[in-house]
Design a protein around this motif. Structure first.
Motif, PDB file in Angstrom:
ATOM      1  N   LEU A 192      73.690 -21.334  65.225  1.00 53.79           N
ATOM      2  CA  LEU A 192      73.628 -21.512  63.776  1.00 53.79           C
ATOM      3  C   LEU A 192      73.376 -20.181  63.073  1.00 53.79           C
ATOM      4  CD1 LEU A 192      73.647 -23.982  61.769  1.00 53.79           C
ATOM      5  CD2 LEU A 192      71.182 -23.764  61.775  1.00 53.79           C
ATOM      6  N   TYR A 193      72.455 -19.392  63.606  1.00 52.61           N
ATOM      7  CA  TYR A 193      72.119 -18.105  63.002  1.00 52.61           C
ATOM      8  C   TYR A 193      73.218 -17.072  63.226  1.00 52.61           C
ATOM      9  CZ  TYR A 193      67.611 -20.139  62.089  1.00 52.61           C
ATOM     10  OH  TYR A 193      66.619 -20.957  61.618  1.00 52.61           O
ATOM     11  N   PHE A 247      75.748 -17.889  60.699  1.00 56.24           N
ATOM     12  CA  PHE A 247      75.292 -17.419  59.394  1.00 56.24           C
ATOM     13  C   PHE A 247      75.561 -15.918  59.249  1.00 56.24           C
ATOM     14  CE2 PHE A 247      72.037 -15.492  56.691  1.00 56.24           C
ATOM     15  CZ  PHE A 247      72.243 -16.192  55.512  1.00 56.24           C
ATOM     16  N   SER A 300      69.253 -16.919  51.107  1.00 55.42           N
ATOM     17  CA  SER A 300      69.916 -17.956  51.907  1.00 55.42           C
ATOM     18  C   SER A 300      69.363 -18.002  53.328  1.00 55.42           C
ATOM     19  CB  SER A 300      71.427 -17.714  51.941  1.00 55.42           C
ATOM     20  OG  SER A 300      71.988 -17.972  50.685  1.00 55.42           O
ATOM     21  N   LEU A 355      67.643 -21.175  55.149  1.00 53.75           N
ATOM     22  CA  LEU A 355      68.103 -21.651  56.452  1.00 53.75           C
ATOM     23  C   LEU A 355      66.947 -21.793  57.435  1.00 53.75           C
ATOM     24  CD1 LEU A 355      70.422 -22.443  58.333  1.00 53.75           C
ATOM     25  CD2 LEU A 355      70.709 -20.006  58.846  1.00 53.75           C
ATOM     26  N   HIS A 400      64.822 -24.776  56.355  1.00 51.13           N
ATOM     27  CA  HIS A 400      65.513 -26.037  56.632  1.00 51.13           C
ATOM     28  C   HIS A 400      65.565 -26.325  58.126  1.00 51.13           C
ATOM     29  CE1 HIS A 400      67.751 -25.570  52.554  1.00 51.13           C
ATOM     30  NE2 HIS A 400      66.478 -25.887  52.413  1.00 51.13           N
ATOM     31  N   ASP A 401      65.754 -25.297  58.931  1.00 46.89           N
ATOM     32  CA  ASP A 401      65.764 -25.482  60.383  1.00 46.89           C
ATOM     33  C   ASP A 401      64.388 -25.927  60.872  1.00 46.89           C
ATOM     34  OD1 ASP A 401      66.850 -25.568  62.916  1.00 46.89           O
ATOM     35  OD2 ASP A 401      66.702 -23.419  63.254  1.00 46.89           O
ATOM     36  N   ASP A 418      74.689 -22.219  51.592  1.00 46.51           N
ATOM     37  CA  ASP A 418      73.461 -23.010  51.741  1.00 46.51           C
ATOM     38  C   ASP A 418      73.774 -24.476  52.019  1.00 46.51           C
ATOM     39  OD1 ASP A 418      71.942 -20.752  51.239  1.00 46.51           O
ATOM     40  OD2 ASP A 418      71.713 -21.196  49.107  1.00 46.51           O
ATOM     41  N   PHE A 451      75.325 -24.990  55.671  1.00 46.14           N
ATOM     42  CA  PHE A 451      74.381 -24.943  56.780  1.00 46.14           C
ATOM     43  C   PHE A 451      73.371 -26.090  56.734  1.00 46.14           C
ATOM     44  CE2 PHE A 451      76.016 -20.635  57.155  1.00 46.14           C
ATOM     45  CZ  PHE A 451      76.271 -20.609  58.521  1.00 46.14           C
ATOM     46  N   THR A 452      73.025 -26.559  55.560  1.00 49.53           N
ATOM     47  CA  THR A 452      72.135 -27.711  55.471  1.00 49.53           C
ATOM     48  C   THR A 452      72.844 -28.968  55.969  1.00 49.53           C
ATOM     49  OG1 THR A 452      71.010 -26.701  53.598  1.00 49.53           O
ATOM     50  CG2 THR A 452      70.647 -29.043  53.943  1.00 49.53           C
TER      51      THR A 452
END
Length: 130
Positions: free
Chosen positions: A7-8, A11, A53, A57, A60-61, A118, A121-122
């Motif tokens: 995920l990162y 990003f 952002s 992230l 949220h993670d 944003d 990724f959410t």
């Protein structure tokens, strides 16, 4: 707590693509002279949106790991805070006596692009199987 490395990495790739696209747009349309007259440089704008952002992230993670059911509410709250911070960041431009519509328009376009990042990724976090 285990963070999802893919995920990162994704990003970071998104940010690199956004940065390169902005450099390409600036060079194709020869906007360097317009950025000389702005309060914030393109680099400052990109850093501001990238850092904000990335913070969203990470939050949220972390929330997804703790309690996935409230992630949507946390997204709305953190996005509200981001909008308030964005307004305080751009306030000197909005309150300036000489209106620079180019800077306001470019800032708004970057805001929309990073808003999509944003949201993307959410949504990925919400759809992830725990």
């Amino acid at each position: 707590m285990k963070f999802d490395k893919t995920l990162y990495i994704q990003f970071i790739l998104f940010v690199i693509v956004i940065f390169l696209a902005n450099l390409l747009i600036v060079s194709i349309f020869q906007l360097e002279t317009k950025f000389e007259k702005t309060t914030y440089s393109l680099r400052k704008m990109l850093v501001f949106f990238t850092v904000s952002s990335l913070v969203l992230l990470v939050i949220h993670d972390f929330i997804r790991y703790k309690n996935k059911d409230i992630l949507g509410y946390v997204f709305m709250a953190t996005l509200t805070v981001k909008v308030i911070l964005t307004y305080t960041f751009i306030a000197p431009v909005l309150k300036a006596t000489v209106v620079n519509s180019f800077e306001k328009t470019y800032f708004f376009c970057l805001f929309i692009v990073y808003l999509f990042v944003d949201v993307y990724f959410t949504v990925r976090l919400l759809n992830k199987k725990t």
